[in-house]
Scaffold this motif. Sequence first.
Motif, short mmCIF file in Angstrom:
data_model
loop_
_atom_site.label_atom_id
_atom_site.label_comp_id
_atom_site.label_asym_id
_atom_site.label_seq_id
_atom_site.Cartn_x
_atom_site.Cartn_y
_atom_site.Cartn_z
N THR A 74 -0.24 0.68 5.84
CA THR A 74 -1.56 0.62 5.91
C THR A 74 -2.09 1.00 4.70
OG1 THR A 74 -1.20 1.27 8.01
CG2 THR A 74 -3.71 0.35 6.47
N GLU A 85 -7.42 2.05 -4.93
CA GLU A 85 -8.46 1.78 -4.29
C GLU A 85 -9.50 2.65 -4.55
OE1 GLU A 85 -10.19 1.45 0.03
OE2 GLU A 85 -8.18 0.55 0.27
N PHE B 91 -14.67 -3.53 3.98
CA PHE B 91 -14.39 -4.97 4.74
C PHE B 91 -12.87 -4.71 5.53
CE2 PHE B 91 -11.44 -4.72 0.89
CZ PHE B 91 -11.08 -3.78 0.63
N THR B 93 -10.48 -6.08 5.95
CA THR B 93 -9.28 -6.27 5.42
C THR B 93 -8.45 -4.57 4.36
OG1 THR B 93 -9.34 -7.18 3.41
CG2 THR B 93 -8.78 -8.51 5.34
N CYS B 94 -9.48 -3.90 4.39
CA CYS B 94 -9.58 -2.39 3.71
C CYS B 94 -8.55 -2.05 4.42
CB CYS B 94 -10.60 -1.59 3.43
SG CYS B 94 -10.32 -0.25 2.48
N GLY B 95 -7.81 -1.05 3.48
CA GLY B 95 -6.77 -0.39 3.99
C GLY B 95 -6.59 0.92 4.08
N THR B 96 -7.40 1.74 2.96
CA THR B 96 -6.87 3.24 3.09
C THR B 96 -8.34 3.66 2.81
OG1 THR B 96 -5.46 2.68 1.33
CG2 THR B 96 -6.24 4.77 1.29
N ILE B 97 -9.75 3.26 2.69
CA ILE B 97 -11.06 3.87 1.87
C ILE B 97 -11.57 3.87 3.77
CG2 ILE B 97 -12.73 4.09 1.70
CD1 ILE B 97 -11.53 4.12 -1.58
N ASP B 127 -17.18 -7.69 1.30
CA ASP B 127 -16.52 -9.14 1.22
C ASP B 127 -17.50 -9.81 2.06
OD1 ASP B 127 -12.55 -9.89 1.96
OD2 ASP B 127 -14.42 -10.62 0.70
N GLU B 129 -17.72 -13.47 2.21
CA GLU B 129 -16.57 -14.57 2.56
C GLU B 129 -15.71 -14.76 3.14
OE1 GLU B 129 -16.98 -16.99 -0.98
OE2 GLU B 129 -18.50 -17.17 -0.58
N ASN B 130 -15.40 -13.25 3.42
CA ASN B 130 -14.54 -13.23 4.41
C ASN B 130 -14.52 -12.43 5.75
OD1 ASN B 130 -11.23 -13.30 4.74
ND2 ASN B 130 -11.16 -11.28 5.51
N VAL B 156 -23.26 -13.84 -1.07
CA VAL B 156 -22.24 -12.67 -2.22
C VAL B 156 -23.24 -12.68 -2.77
CG1 VAL B 156 -20.90 -12.99 -3.95
CG2 VAL B 156 -20.35 -14.29 -1.76
N ASP B 172 -14.77 -5.56 -8.32
CA ASP B 172 -14.27 -5.95 -7.67
C ASP B 172 -14.45 -4.94 -6.12
OD1 ASP B 172 -10.98 -6.26 -6.34
OD2 ASP B 172 -11.87 -8.53 -6.54
N LYS B 173 -13.82 -5.51 -4.79
CA LYS B 173 -13.82 -4.42 -4.21
C LYS B 173 -13.44 -3.55 -3.64
CE LYS B 173 -11.11 -7.30 -0.74
NZ LYS B 173 -11.41 -9.43 -1.90
N MET B 174 -11.88 -4.04 -4.69
CA MET B 174 -11.02 -2.94 -4.35
C MET B 174 -10.52 -1.74 -4.97
SD MET B 174 -8.96 -4.79 -2.37
CE MET B 174 -6.72 -3.41 -2.90
N ASN B 175 -12.24 -2.16 -6.00
CA ASN B 175 -12.68 -1.11 -7.06
C ASN B 175 -13.77 -0.22 -5.94
OD1 ASN B 175 -10.37 -2.16 -8.37
ND2 ASN B 175 -12.95 -3.00 -9.68
N HIS B 176 -14.03 -0.52 -4.64
CA HIS B 176 -14.37 0.46 -4.05
C HIS B 176 -14.79 2.38 -4.17
CE1 HIS B 176 -13.22 0.81 0.46
NE2 HIS B 176 -12.34 1.23 -0.52
#
Lengths: 547, 212
Positions: A74, A85, B91, B93-97, B127, B129-130, B156, B172-176
Amino acid sequence: MQLRAMLGTTIAVLSLVWLPGRVGAAAPADDVAEALRLQGQRMYREGLRPSGAPLSAIGAAQAVISGKEAACMTCHRRSGFGTSEGRITIRPITGPALRQEITVPVRSPRIRARLGSSVRPPYTEALLARALRTGVDAAGKPLDAAMPRYELSDAELEAMATYLFSLSAQASPGVDDQEIHFATVIQPGVAPEERRAMLDVMQAFVRDKDSNMRQDEQRREVGNMRMYRAYRKWVLHVWELQGSSDTWRAQLEDLYREQPVFALLGGLGTSSWQPIQDFSERFEIPTVLPQVPVAPQALQTQYTFCFSRGVVLEAEVLARYLREQGAAGRIVQVYRPGHAGASAAAALRQTLAGSAAAQIDDLQLEGASESAFWRRVAAMRPAVLVLWLEGADLAHATLPATGASLPVYLSFQLTRGQHPDAARLGGADLRLVYPSDLPPRHDARLLRSRFWLHNKGLGPGDETVQVNTLFTMTIVSDVIGHLADSFSRDYFVERLEHVVGQTPMPSIFPQVSLGPGQRYAAKGAQVVQLAEPGGGGMKALSGWIVP
Amino acid sequence: MNRRRAAITTTLAAAELVGWAMVRPPLAWAHGSEAPGSPAGRVVWPDSSGYTRTERAYAVPDVVLTDSEARPVRLRAVLESGEPVMVNFIFTTCGTICPVMVKVFSEVPGKLGAEAQRLRLVSISIDPENDTPARLKAYAREHAAGPRWQFLTGRVQDIGAIQRAFASYRGDKMNHEPVTLLHAAAGKAWVRIDGFASAAELASEYRKVLVK
């Protein structure tokens, strides 16, 4: 002395993140070790112990987590190279990364802020066990709060260690010390202008890449900066498929055996991409953004990335639009069976299924697009006409003039700018399902690509294919840069997911983004009206619709 | 060279000592208070794990989002309803936070018991649109979200406006980054929690916010 120490520091620290794929232990060869490795893989990817019970751990914020949410993958991703992230950096835990010794503290405040000041010996199985259970690294320093502390038995730890020490230990095929090989796949029956458009852009791009503009070849030999040692010359192969689609997989396997490639870039086709996708999944080769009207529908592919869901997306957008407009009366769809339009027609029908008011009738076009066929269409007296047809078929369409202006919907994906003459269609109100944006924003966005095309001497051609191909090549180049010399396909896939949303290079789609596990970059479209009576360009009829 | 080696050894030794000194009593495992089969060491957490709390005034944009049942939802109606509300950005598909944030949200009502009756939880997708309504609905079900926890998506530009309004826009969402926002009622200050707060910590912050 000072400078050398600093350079040494930089390399040592960069080694923590970017490691040569070739170094490190290969998986042990015997059956018992392989069984352990697979058990470890299951824990890593699925969060399931060898017994089948879920993994359990305490994660950040003292949350108790188990099973899939506790799976290493994950955060550390399938490749084991980790990700970032926000301000959280998830470190690599590949075999080579774990076995690396970090010996010199980082002095640069900038690098320290990014990577920390890790100083640690290589991991052994015992140190790994301690890390996973108690949360301290090989040097005894506490791991980040985001890293879970696991409950694991000795046997489970052995399996985990076997897996991790073999994870991403070798470079993927298609790369050697000098070159990295790519291929682009072209199905038979692709229009020559599209083929030319894609190949011209690809070849110009690769020519620039290999022109040694930054003296990369010389830089490899002198100095000790890892990023230059990562330089590889790009070699692009064009794989043109022949004959019927059930022979394509065998052709691809022969081509691949002859010349292994690291990834498939772009690609063109008019019929189903499924055989190429199957090949891609089987050999674990990333396929990056082929331009095909019907995207592969197997949503959870690991290795195939598509721009969008193609005509099916357009059909869903149109269905929503029609429903919003209060679709009533007879909707007639026209398509060729066995072609992309058939998928679109099915999707529209399915999406409108709930709407009682809409009556949908399909008419299949087989053989030539002749006036006899179009008389049948007219005889159905549609209130709304949806033509899932290509430009060539539409060129011969004729409809009698009726009193009212009949709304006729066309597909951007299938027509590619070849719109029929409204006058031939009885003064119809021509509309288009359009996944791009309108001027002036459209032109402002594409200015960058148009300058590039002009500078390379690439004349007018299929602009959609040109722009999308340039987008693809640019992001692939960015991602390969990120990999440095860790040529792992899984890492490539993960980086691609990460950077697509952040690149300044445009595609024809106004909004593209991916994310972990996502495979369709563009997700919406709008309905526009083509040339208003009395001139004028496209006019938006709907807002941006994301089905 | 010797001095350098000595310095490293000292640093390592010091780090080891400091590490062991920062032992926090581990939470009860399923089988007891120590990891079964683990060597004598106890679980160690870094000193910096925790969160920061500030009070801010935020202007909620007047936008219309969509919930997981594809119904339009006016943001102000949800965030300034008069009822206390906790908000985070996720979002699917987020993996960590997000997995941590969502896990904590799912535990907060349990920590509050009867006090959770008036509390609304709101998770807004960054995110959009997804994260279609259908996707959010599946995500909510996976995390056993109760009826007082809404998942919202939208256009958006509206999502961007909301993030900016709450000083949480990072491109970008990955910077959240992990952030939770609490609000007792319209007109009251927002409490901003940056970092990972546990369910117990959020519950305690919630009680403080109600008292004011």
